[in-house]
Each structure stands twice: as structure tokens, then as C-alpha cells.
Design a protein around this motif. Structure first.
Motif, PDB file in Angstrom:
ATOM      1  N   THR A 201       8.192  -0.246 -15.607  1.00 28.26           N
ATOM      2  CA  THR A 201       7.094  -1.217 -15.533  1.00 28.26           C
ATOM      3  C   THR A 201       6.307  -1.048 -14.245  1.00 28.26           C
ATOM      4  O   THR A 201       5.068  -1.033 -14.245  1.00 28.26           O
ATOM      5  CB  THR A 201       7.632  -2.659 -15.611  1.00 28.26           C
ATOM      6  OG1 THR A 201       8.384  -2.832 -16.805  1.00 28.26           O
ATOM      7  CG2 THR A 201       6.490  -3.667 -15.586  1.00 28.26           C
ATOM      8  N   MET A 202       7.025  -0.941 -13.130  1.00 23.37           N
ATOM      9  CA  MET A 202       6.353  -0.789 -11.833  1.00 23.37           C
ATOM     10  C   MET A 202       5.525   0.497 -11.786  1.00 23.37           C
ATOM     11  O   MET A 202       4.424   0.524 -11.236  1.00 23.37           O
ATOM     12  CB  MET A 202       7.386  -0.806 -10.702  1.00 23.37           C
ATOM     13  CG  MET A 202       7.981  -2.169 -10.445  1.00 23.37           C
ATOM     14  SD  MET A 202       6.717  -3.354  -9.929  1.00 23.37           S
ATOM     15  CE  MET A 202       7.360  -4.868 -10.634  1.00 23.37           C
ATOM     16  N   ALA A 203       6.062   1.568 -12.362  1.00 20.32           N
ATOM     17  CA  ALA A 203       5.334   2.839 -12.390  1.00 20.32           C
ATOM     18  C   ALA A 203       4.038   2.703 -13.200  1.00 20.32           C
ATOM     19  O   ALA A 203       2.981   3.219 -12.802  1.00 20.32           O
ATOM     20  CB  ALA A 203       6.218   3.935 -12.980  1.00 20.32           C
ATOM     21  N   ILE A 204       4.106   1.993 -14.321  1.00 26.90           N
ATOM     22  CA  ILE A 204       2.906   1.783 -15.151  1.00 26.90           C
ATOM     23  C   ILE A 204       1.921   0.860 -14.440  1.00 26.90           C
ATOM     24  O   ILE A 204       0.702   1.039 -14.532  1.00 26.90           O
ATOM     25  CB  ILE A 204       3.294   1.207 -16.531  1.00 26.90           C
ATOM     26  CG1 ILE A 204       4.150   2.209 -17.310  1.00 26.90           C
ATOM     27  CG2 ILE A 204       2.043   0.863 -17.334  1.00 26.90           C
ATOM     28  CD1 ILE A 204       4.664   1.690 -18.635  1.00 26.90           C
ATOM     29  N   LEU A 205       2.454  -0.118 -13.690  1.00 30.12           N
ATOM     30  CA  LEU A 205       1.578  -1.032 -12.950  1.00 30.12           C
ATOM     31  C   LEU A 205       0.783  -0.316 -11.861  1.00 30.12           C
ATOM     32  O   LEU A 205      -0.320  -0.739 -11.510  1.00 30.12           O
ATOM     33  CB  LEU A 205       2.405  -2.172 -12.336  1.00 30.12           C
ATOM     34  CG  LEU A 205       2.724  -3.330 -13.282  1.00 30.12           C
ATOM     35  CD1 LEU A 205       3.754  -4.260 -12.658  1.00 30.12           C
ATOM     36  CD2 LEU A 205       1.448  -4.102 -13.632  1.00 30.12           C
ATOM     37  N   ILE A 206       1.347   0.768 -11.336  1.00 29.27           N
ATOM     38  CA  ILE A 206       0.580   1.575 -10.377  1.00 29.27           C
ATOM     39  C   ILE A 206      -0.700   2.064 -11.046  1.00 29.27           C
ATOM     40  O   ILE A 206      -1.797   1.974 -10.475  1.00 29.27           O
ATOM     41  CB  ILE A 206       1.425   2.777  -9.884  1.00 29.27           C
ATOM     42  CG1 ILE A 206       2.617   2.292  -9.052  1.00 29.27           C
ATOM     43  CG2 ILE A 206       0.553   3.727  -9.053  1.00 29.27           C
ATOM     44  CD1 ILE A 206       3.581   3.406  -8.664  1.00 29.27           C
ATOM     45  N   VAL A 207      -0.568   2.565 -12.272  1.00 29.10           N
ATOM     46  CA  VAL A 207      -1.720   3.044 -13.035  1.00 29.10           C
ATOM     47  C   VAL A 207      -2.671   1.889 -13.343  1.00 29.10           C
ATOM     48  O   VAL A 207      -3.896   2.021 -13.228  1.00 29.10           O
ATOM     49  CB  VAL A 207      -1.260   3.718 -14.346  1.00 29.10           C
ATOM     50  CG1 VAL A 207      -2.461   4.172 -15.174  1.00 29.10           C
ATOM     51  CG2 VAL A 207      -0.339   4.893 -14.046  1.00 29.10           C
ATOM     52  N   ARG A 208      -2.085   0.734 -13.730  1.00 30.01           N
ATOM     53  CA  ARG A 208      -2.901  -0.437 -14.100  1.00 30.01           C
ATOM     54  C   ARG A 208      -3.762  -0.902 -12.932  1.00 30.01           C
ATOM     55  O   ARG A 208      -4.963  -1.174 -13.089  1.00 30.01           O
ATOM     56  CB  ARG A 208      -1.979  -1.576 -14.567  1.00 30.01           C
ATOM     57  CG  ARG A 208      -2.712  -2.835 -15.039  1.00 30.01           C
ATOM     58  CD  ARG A 208      -3.433  -2.574 -16.332  1.00 30.01           C
ATOM     59  NE  ARG A 208      -3.993  -3.780 -16.903  1.00 30.01           N
ATOM     60  CZ  ARG A 208      -5.211  -4.252 -16.630  1.00 30.01           C
ATOM     61  NH1 ARG A 208      -6.000  -3.600 -15.785  1.00 30.01           N
ATOM     62  NH2 ARG A 208      -5.647  -5.351 -17.214  1.00 30.01           N
ATOM     63  N   PHE A 209      -3.168  -1.010 -11.749  1.00 29.52           N
ATOM     64  CA  PHE A 209      -3.924  -1.465 -10.583  1.00 29.52           C
ATOM     65  C   PHE A 209      -4.900  -0.395 -10.102  1.00 29.52           C
ATOM     66  O   PHE A 209      -5.971  -0.722  -9.583  1.00 29.52           O
ATOM     67  CB  PHE A 209      -2.975  -1.870  -9.451  1.00 29.52           C
ATOM     68  CG  PHE A 209      -2.387  -3.241  -9.624  1.00 29.52           C
ATOM     69  CD1 PHE A 209      -3.198  -4.366  -9.599  1.00 29.52           C
ATOM     70  CD2 PHE A 209      -1.026  -3.417  -9.788  1.00 29.52           C
ATOM     71  CE1 PHE A 209      -2.664  -5.645  -9.757  1.00 29.52           C
ATOM     72  CE2 PHE A 209      -0.481  -4.681  -9.946  1.00 29.52           C
ATOM     73  CZ  PHE A 209      -1.302  -5.798  -9.930  1.00 29.52           C
ATOM     74  N   ALA A 210      -4.546   0.884 -10.267  1.00 29.68           N
ATOM     75  CA  ALA A 210      -5.463   1.963  -9.889  1.00 29.68           C
ATOM     76  C   ALA A 210      -6.721   1.911 -10.754  1.00 29.68           C
ATOM     77  O   ALA A 210      -7.844   2.067 -10.249  1.00 29.68           O
ATOM     78  CB  ALA A 210      -4.774   3.307 -10.035  1.00 29.68           C
ATOM     79  N   ARG A 211      -6.540   1.695 -12.055  1.00 30.58           N
ATOM     80  CA  ARG A 211      -7.692   1.579 -12.965  1.00 30.58           C
ATOM     81  C   ARG A 211      -8.526   0.353 -12.622  1.00 30.58           C
ATOM     82  O   ARG A 211      -9.774   0.395 -12.666  1.00 30.58           O
ATOM     83  CB  ARG A 211      -7.203   1.476 -14.409  1.00 30.58           C
ATOM     84  CG  ARG A 211      -6.653   2.782 -14.952  1.00 30.58           C
ATOM     85  CD  ARG A 211      -6.248   2.594 -16.417  1.00 30.58           C
ATOM     86  NE  ARG A 211      -5.700   3.821 -16.995  1.00 30.58           N
ATOM     87  CZ  ARG A 211      -5.241   3.917 -18.235  1.00 30.58           C
ATOM     88  NH1 ARG A 211      -5.275   2.835 -19.038  1.00 30.58           N
ATOM     89  NH2 ARG A 211      -4.769   5.063 -18.694  1.00 30.58           N
ATOM     90  N   LEU A 212      -7.836  -0.728 -12.264  1.00 34.35           N
ATOM     91  CA  LEU A 212      -8.547  -1.973 -11.941  1.00 34.35           C
ATOM     92  C   LEU A 212      -9.401  -1.791 -10.689  1.00 34.35           C
ATOM     93  O   LEU A 212     -10.526  -2.285 -10.627  1.00 34.35           O
ATOM     94  CB  LEU A 212      -7.517  -3.083 -11.736  1.00 34.35           C
ATOM     95  CG  LEU A 212      -8.049  -4.520 -11.646  1.00 34.35           C
ATOM     96  CD1 LEU A 212      -8.843  -4.883 -12.895  1.00 34.35           C
ATOM     97  CD2 LEU A 212      -6.883  -5.504 -11.473  1.00 34.35           C
ATOM     98  N   ARG A 213      -8.879  -1.054  -9.723  1.00 35.82           N
ATOM     99  CA  ARG A 213      -9.661  -0.790  -8.501  1.00 35.82           C
ATOM    100  C   ARG A 213     -10.938  -0.025  -8.826  1.00 35.82           C
ATOM    101  O   ARG A 213     -12.003  -0.308  -8.280  1.00 35.82           O
ATOM    102  CB  ARG A 213      -8.816   0.033  -7.504  1.00 35.82           C
ATOM    103  CG  ARG A 213      -7.764  -0.767  -6.781  1.00 35.82           C
ATOM    104  CD  ARG A 213      -7.327  -0.091  -5.490  1.00 35.82           C
ATOM    105  NE  ARG A 213      -6.896   1.283  -5.675  1.00 35.82           N
ATOM    106  CZ  ARG A 213      -6.568   2.092  -4.671  1.00 35.82           C
ATOM    107  NH1 ARG A 213      -6.680   1.654  -3.417  1.00 35.82           N
ATOM    108  NH2 ARG A 213      -6.158   3.323  -4.893  1.00 35.82           N
ATOM    109  N   LYS A 214     -10.827   0.964  -9.709  1.00 41.14           N
ATOM    110  CA  LYS A 214     -11.986   1.753 -10.091  1.00 41.14           C
ATOM    111  C   LYS A 214     -13.012   0.905 -10.848  1.00 41.14           C
ATOM    112  O   LYS A 214     -14.221   1.026 -10.648  1.00 41.14           O
ATOM    113  CB  LYS A 214     -11.562   2.941 -10.953  1.00 41.14           C
ATOM    114  CG  LYS A 214     -10.819   4.018 -10.180  1.00 41.14           C
ATOM    115  CD  LYS A 214     -10.466   5.193 -11.078  1.00 41.14           C
ATOM    116  CE  LYS A 214      -9.741   6.298 -10.307  1.00 41.14           C
ATOM    117  NZ  LYS A 214      -9.368   7.442 -11.186  1.00 41.14           N
TER     118      LYS A 214
END
Length: 218
Positions: A201-214
Motif C-alpha cells: 500500500t505504501m509503495a502504491i501511495l508513493i505513486v499516488r502522491f507523485a501523480r497528485l503533485r503533477k
């Protein structure tokens, strides 16, 4: 959610994931010692015994900025779930950090200086100690928090994966906590197994927050 909050969410999940991998690496290099009695435990005690507690302590601390970001991430109609999740997660972060800090400082200093009088209840490797029960309680709070965090992820395929993994981690972990309460070692393994979907979950959340920043920067 603003860019700063998304960035803090990104880096906090990076830290949680990274420190968890350091913990796993540390227990491979320095396996957790089985506890039988105080004298045999202290006879082979040294710095390698507490190495795993250091990244564990940092994992607990890294949850504090992560929890703050979850609140700002939540939609307005989901804020109540965010608050409950933050409070439960905060209880985990507090109890877990106290436990690991105790191992790194009080337990280490007491054993290495030969002051082992009443220390048995504070040794985390002792499954019958007070601090082990406190550890189980800390993770019980975290597993309950997972159910409330899951309510915040409601947009798209990635969120469905996050939500499903949080439910899985929470369910397996709670079963493990119940097993510990009834002194069932086989069921209590669930506390450890719950870490697998949680780490994913934490690994996927890295992607989720990275996309949100963009998205916010665009």
C-alpha cells in the motif's frame, strides 16, 4: 490539496517504505533473537540486537507527516473518517515510537551496564513482557486505522487497489491481534503477515502522491 501537502505525503510514504525495507534488511543480517530467559538473553546481548529497532522507530515517526497529509487529502464529505484514522494512526505512532526508543536507550543502556534488575518487562523480544503487549496494542490501533483510511480513496483504479490493500491489512492484522489476546501464537502471526499488504500500500501511495503533485502543478 495543495502542492506542499502532496509533496509531504509523497516523501513521508517514501520514508515509511524505505525505513521498512531497512528494517527487513536488518533482521536478515541480524536475526531477532529468541527469548528464553533473562540470563541467556543478556549473555549474548550487544549492539546488533537493537539494530532493527532503529528503522522501526523511524517508520513510526514517518507516519506523523503521512497522517497530516491524509487529512488534507480527504474530500470534505470524508473528513470524519480522516480524523478517526489520524487519531488511531497517531496512537500507533506514539506507542510504537515509545517502544522502539525504549529498546534503543533504556534497555540497551541497562543491559550493557549490567543493571538488569526489573528490565525483563521492557524487553521487546520477550513475548510475555509488558512492552510486547504495548507493541501489539500499537499495531491494533494501526490496523483499525486502515479501515478508516480506506474510505478516503475513492477515485480510480489506483485508489481501488489502495482501498483493497488497506482492508486486507486491517483484517489480517485484527485477526492477529485477537489471536494475541487469546494467547494463540498461530493466529498472532497475522500481525506480522499484515505488514505485507501494508508495505505494498505504501509503495502504491508513493505513486499516488507523485501523480497528485503533477496534477496540482499542471
Amino acid at each position: 490539496m495543495k502542492k506542499l501537502e502532496a509533496s509531504v505525503g509523497f516523501w513521508s510514504t517514501v520514508m515509511i517504505t524505505g525505513f521498512t525495507f531497512l528494517f527487513l534488511l536488518s533482521i536478515i543480517i541480524f536475526p531477532i533473537r529468541a527469548y528464553h530467559d533473562l540470563s541467556s538473553y543478556t549473555s549474548g546481548y550487544g549492539l546488533p540486537t537493537i539494530v532493527a529497532a532503529i528503522p522501526s522507530f523511524l517508520v513510526a515517526l514517518s507516519h506523523i507527516p503521512f497522517l497530516a497529509c491524509l487529512y488534507f487529502f480527504a474530500r470534505e464529505d470524508k473528513k470524519v473518517f480522516a480524523v478517526i484514522g489520524v487519531l488511531l494512526g497517531g496512537a500507533y505512532a506514539l506507542l510504537a515510537s515509545v517502544n522502539y526508543f525504549t529498546q534503543i536507550t533504556f534497555v540497551f543502556q541497562s543491559i550493557t551496564s549490567g543493571r538488569t534488575g526489573e528490565i525483563e518487562s521492557f524487553i521487546l523480544d520477550n513475548p510475555h513482557s509488558f512492552i510486547f503487549a504495548l507493541e501489539a496494542l500499537a499495531y491494533t490501533f494501526l490496523f483499525f486505522a486502515c479501515f478508516f483510511w480506506a474510505q478516503l480513496f475513492v477515485a480510480g483504479t489506483l485508489d481501488r487497489w489502495i482501498r483493497g490493500l488497506l482492508y486486507a491489512s486491517g483484517c489480517v492484522g485484527i485477526i492477529g491481534s485477537i489471536g494475541y489476546m487469546f494467547a494463540s501464537e498461530s493466529v498472532a502471526v497475522g500481525i506480522t503477515l499484515a505488514a505485507i499488504p501494508y508495505l505494498v500500500t505504501m509503495a502504491i501511495l508513493i505513486v499516488r502522491f507523485a501523480r497528485l503533485r503533477k496534477e496540482i502543478a499542471a
